[in-house]
Design a protein around this motif. Structure first.
Motif, PDB file in Angstrom:
ATOM      1  N   SER A  77       0.864  -1.173   0.000  1.00  0.00           N
ATOM      2  CA  SER A  77       0.000   0.000   0.000  1.00  0.00           C
ATOM      3  C   SER A  77       0.903   1.226   0.000  1.00  0.00           C
ATOM      4  CB  SER A  77      -0.913  -0.023   1.230  1.00  0.00           C
ATOM      5  OG  SER A  77      -1.758   1.102   1.265  1.00  0.00           O
ATOM      6  N   ASP A  78       0.290   2.406   0.133  1.00  0.00           N
ATOM      7  CA  ASP A  78       1.061   3.626   0.312  1.00  0.00           C
ATOM      8  C   ASP A  78       0.701   4.226   1.664  1.00  0.00           C
ATOM      9  OD1 ASP A  78      -1.419   4.903  -0.024  1.00  0.00           O
ATOM     10  OD2 ASP A  78      -1.061   5.268  -2.149  1.00  0.00           O
ATOM     11  N   TRP A  79       1.466   5.221   2.086  1.00  0.00           N
ATOM     12  CA  TRP A  79       1.256   5.801   3.410  1.00  0.00           C
ATOM     13  C   TRP A  79      -0.118   6.449   3.576  1.00  0.00           C
ATOM     14  CZ3 TRP A  79       3.606   5.103   7.874  1.00  0.00           C
ATOM     15  CH2 TRP A  79       4.881   4.565   7.883  1.00  0.00           C
ATOM     16  N   PRO A  80      -0.606   7.242   2.613  1.00  0.00           N
ATOM     17  CA  PRO A  80      -1.940   7.837   2.806  1.00  0.00           C
ATOM     18  C   PRO A  80      -3.036   6.804   2.981  1.00  0.00           C
ATOM     19  CG  PRO A  80      -0.755   9.004   1.083  1.00  0.00           C
ATOM     20  CD  PRO A  80       0.057   7.796   1.399  1.00  0.00           C
ATOM     21  N   THR A  81      -2.952   5.719   2.221  1.00  0.00           N
ATOM     22  CA  THR A  81      -3.984   4.688   2.333  1.00  0.00           C
ATOM     23  C   THR A  81      -3.888   3.975   3.685  1.00  0.00           C
ATOM     24  OG1 THR A  81      -3.944   4.362  -0.062  1.00  0.00           O
ATOM     25  CG2 THR A  81      -4.923   2.614   1.263  1.00  0.00           C
ATOM     26  N   ALA A  82      -2.667   3.607   4.080  1.00  0.00           N
ATOM     27  CA  ALA A  82      -2.488   2.886   5.339  1.00  0.00           C
ATOM     28  C   ALA A  82      -2.924   3.739   6.528  1.00  0.00           C
ATOM     29  CB  ALA A  82      -1.030   2.466   5.497  1.00  0.00           C
ATOM     30  N   GLY A 135      -4.881   6.340   6.448  1.00  0.00           N
ATOM     31  CA  GLY A 135      -6.320   6.590   6.341  1.00  0.00           C
ATOM     32  C   GLY A 135      -7.134   5.456   6.927  1.00  0.00           C
ATOM     33  N   ARG A 136      -6.669   4.231   6.689  1.00  0.00           N
ATOM     34  CA  ARG A 136      -7.394   3.083   7.239  1.00  0.00           C
ATOM     35  C   ARG A 136      -7.312   3.065   8.765  1.00  0.00           C
ATOM     36  NH1 ARG A 136      -6.216  -3.323   5.885  1.00  0.00           N
ATOM     37  NH2 ARG A 136      -8.058  -4.153   6.947  1.00  0.00           N
TER      38      ARG A 136
END
Length: 690
Positions: free
Chosen positions: A3-8, A10-11
């Motif tokens: 994944s990427d940092w914003p997605t991780a 954000g979750r």
């Protein structure tokens, strides 16, 4: 999946908000480390305590230094190491209680070796069931039966008192509780302890002479006491030896209740171990109000209606479904906690959202919903404090690899995304980097025992570290605490009102004010209580090897260290090997009521009746491999350890378990069972989140 940092992030934020809204702050827990920087611990404590209002925050310091903190609080009213490493150079007697310093703090052992090989050699007492390198150099080596440390210490105290090796003036000026101690140890003769500890009475008397006749006594304590039966009670009795002998506050005379990790002291200071930051007392409303002023929040925002939630209780709450989100940073509980089959079952629960923030894909990371790749110490900037209160600045030497980020950046990013605010609507976590975080911590530490207000990054760029408290009154450092008596034991100032050393029950403010109105050091007596499992059975104990650190997250990837100690082993006494018809190198199986483990046999370095296993090793495929299936012998020592803890410090009892030993295959014989995989280190080229 990657994944990427914003997605991780954000979750993580979405799950945090959903749980806080539906189940409240008590549904979120944090389990951290003794290996982060001060700035990271403090930021975590602020966002967890005042941002979320989470009551569940602890670290793996619960496994290594919780008893050190509790013993200091019980004796001196507050955490804070009385002694200094410099005392090693000045003592004429050094007593190491359950502390295999040669393999746990090798640099300090080199310092002791310099003394032992120099012109003014100190006498050395070693209390350890194994014939360690320390024991081989000791003037007196006591190898007591596992679980009997309090009996041994009570006998040493009895003999010191009987032979008049006390300091009545120091006792009268600086302590309370001596008469209760005298009564408690009155029947605890060397002969009495000899029967309980399985030691010669003459050896106990010889150890007493070493301790009692010293002009400058330094004592150190570590896991052989901290992870054993009656952990806090035993560590407190070591403090008592120094209090009744007046061996505090001067060069060469002191106590080092040691840490098992490099920054465990910072975890305790900053409140990432469950306590309130700055050694504040959660039962003292003024202390809570003072912390609320520092953070600019209402006191009610800081949960303090009960004792801190310790690590084993956090995992129990996750097991029962109260905790639904568990954020684990820089530690590997799937190898380090007791009763590992239970820990795996907790981590695999569908209802538990698990975040692992670490350098590599550890055994624990295999169970995570989100893995956050972090920078290691040379890839980030921050401060760390040794066990003797010495503060150092570590500045980034290289950039982190791949997408790895410093732990501080991760915590700051989470706080910003969550929008934590103070009571005026400003950002609760208002710093943006390590030096700003350090300055924020200085304000929190002001006026507390661990006062950092005289320190700065610029000052710490000098030739060496500086010991707190460092203030306007002590601008250079404070070498030793309690030079003129105890400073922080007054009922209005103390970090704790004390606990019963047998049951762990809080004694309360009324009791504390009654017994210690003037704020002196407390001499706390304790009776010997046998361990829960029968003392006449063969007993398992665990420990370390010089070549590995903890669960080998890093050392298991260094080829030289893997080659030096590639796989788990089992040590027994030569006499036990002969009795059982076993030989060096045989593959044996150790079984307890919790599980089983297989390893090659070593003989001759441990007292009869004891089995020793190093605790560093995880699953069969090393490191970070698959967990053993049900009924398959493992290689992690903590597969064998039951979920028991000291009632006072809540530190797991990893040192004492009834065990059985059986032969699996003769050395050089045909394979009759699984063998550890020793193919070498795994060296991932990139740390990535998923």
């Amino acid at each position: 999946m990657e994944s990427d940092w914003p997605t991780a992030m954000g979750r993580i934020v979405a799950r945090s908000r959903e749980l806080i809204g539906s189940r409240g702050p008590e549904s979120i827990a944090f389990y951290t480390s003794g290996q982060l920087f001060l700035e990271e611990y403090y930021t975590l404590a602020v966002l967890a305590r005042a941002g979320i209002g989470a009551p569940h925050l602890d670290g793996n310091t619960r496994l290594c230094t919780a008893t050190a903190a509790e013993a200091l609080k019980e004796s001196f009213g507050s955490d804070g190491q009385p002694g200094s490493y410099e005392d090693i150079d000045l003592a004429d007697a050094i007593a190491l209680f359950g502390h295999n310093i040669a393999e746990t703090q090798a640099v300090q052992w080199m310092r002791i070796l310099d003394r032992l090989d120099g012109p003014e050699q100190p006498r050395l007492l070693c209390v350890d069931p194994r014939l360690t390198p320390v024991a081989r150099r000791a003037t007196v080596h006591l190898a007591p039966r596992l679980g009997t440390n309090v009996a041994l210490l009570n006998a040493l105290l009895h003999e010191v008192i009987r032979r008049g090796w006390t300091d009545p003036g120091f006792i009268a000026r600086h302590t309370v509780g001596f008469e209760a101690l005298r009564r408690q140890v009155a029947p605890c003769t060397a002969r009495w302890a000899a029967g309980i500890c399985d030691l010669p009475a003459a050896a106990i008397e010889e150890a007493t002479e070493l301790i009692g006749s010293a002009d400058r006594l330094l004592s150190t304590v570590l896991q052989g006491f901290y992870q054993a039966n009656q952990a806090t009670a035993a560590a407190v009795q070591v403090n008592n030896l120094h209090l009744i002998r007046g061996m505090l506050g001067r060069p060469g005379a002191g106590v080092l209740q040691m840490n098992g990790q490099p920054t465990a002291e910072n975890s305790r200071e900053c409140g990432a171990d469950g306590d309130l930051p700055g050694f504040r007392n959660w039962q003292n409303e003024e202390h809570v109000a003072d912390l609320a002023r520092v953070w600019n929040v209402e006191p009610s925002a800081i949960t303090h209606d009960g004792p801190p939630t310790h690590a084993m209780e956090i995992f129990r709450l996750a097991e029962e479904g109260t905790v639904r989100m568990l954020w684990i940073s820089a530690t590997n509980p799937a190898v380090s906690l007791p009763e590992l089959s239970r820990i795996r079952s907790v981590l695999t629960q569908e209802a538990l959202f698990t975040i692992v923030q670490d350098l590599f894909l550890t055994e624990t990371a295999q169970f995570a919903d989100v893995v956050l790749p972090t920078a290691t110490w040379g890839e980030k900037t921050g401060t760390f404090t040794n066990a003797d209160r010495t503060v150092h600045l570590s500045e980034r030497a290289v950039d982190p690899p791949g997408e790895a980020r410093p732990d501080l950046d991760i915590f700051l990013g989470y706080a910003a995304r969550m929008g934590f605010e103070d009571k005026d609507g400003g950002p609760l976590v208002h710093w943006n980097g390590p030096e700003e975080a350090f300055e924020a911590w200085k304000r929190c530490s002001a006026g507390r025992p661990c006062d950092y207000t005289g320190l700065s990054y610029e000052k710490l760029r000098g030739p060496s570290g500086l010991q707190w408290p460092c203030t306007e009154r002590a601008p250079d450092r404070t070498d030793r605490l309690y030079v003129d008596g105890v400073d922080w034991a007054h009922p209005d100032l103390c970090e704790t009102y004390g606990k019963d050393l047998v049951t762990g029950e809080p004694l309360g403010e009324e009791w504390y004010r009654a017994v210690n109105p003037d704020g002196k050091a407390l001499i706390r007596a304790a009776p010997y209580v046998p361990p829960k499992e029968r003392p006449d059975e063969e007993r398992l104990t665990t420990g370390r090897t010089l070549y590995h650190f903890h669960t080998r997250t890093k050392t298991g990837r260094a080829p030289e260290l893997v080659e030096a100690a590639p796989e788990v082993w089992v040590e027994i006494a030569a006499a036990d090997a002969a009795r059982l018809g076993l030989a060096e190198g045989d593959l044996v199986e150790v079984t307890t009521r919790c599980g089983s483990l297989q390893g090659r046999l070593r003989t001759g370095t441990v007292r009869p009746g004891v089995l020793f296993v190093p605790f560093h090793y995880g699953y069969w495929d090393t490191p970070g491999g698959n967990a053993p299936t049900s009924g398959t012998p493992g290689r992690a020592a903590n597969e064998l350890i039951a979920t028991l803890w000291d009632p006072v410090s809540k530190q797991p009892q990893l040192k004492t378990a009834a065990a059985a030993l059986t032969l699996v295959e003769r050395v050089g014989g045909p394979d009759t069972g699984p063998r550890p995989n020793v193919r070498g280190a795994v060296s991932p080229s990139k740390r990535s989140g998923r």
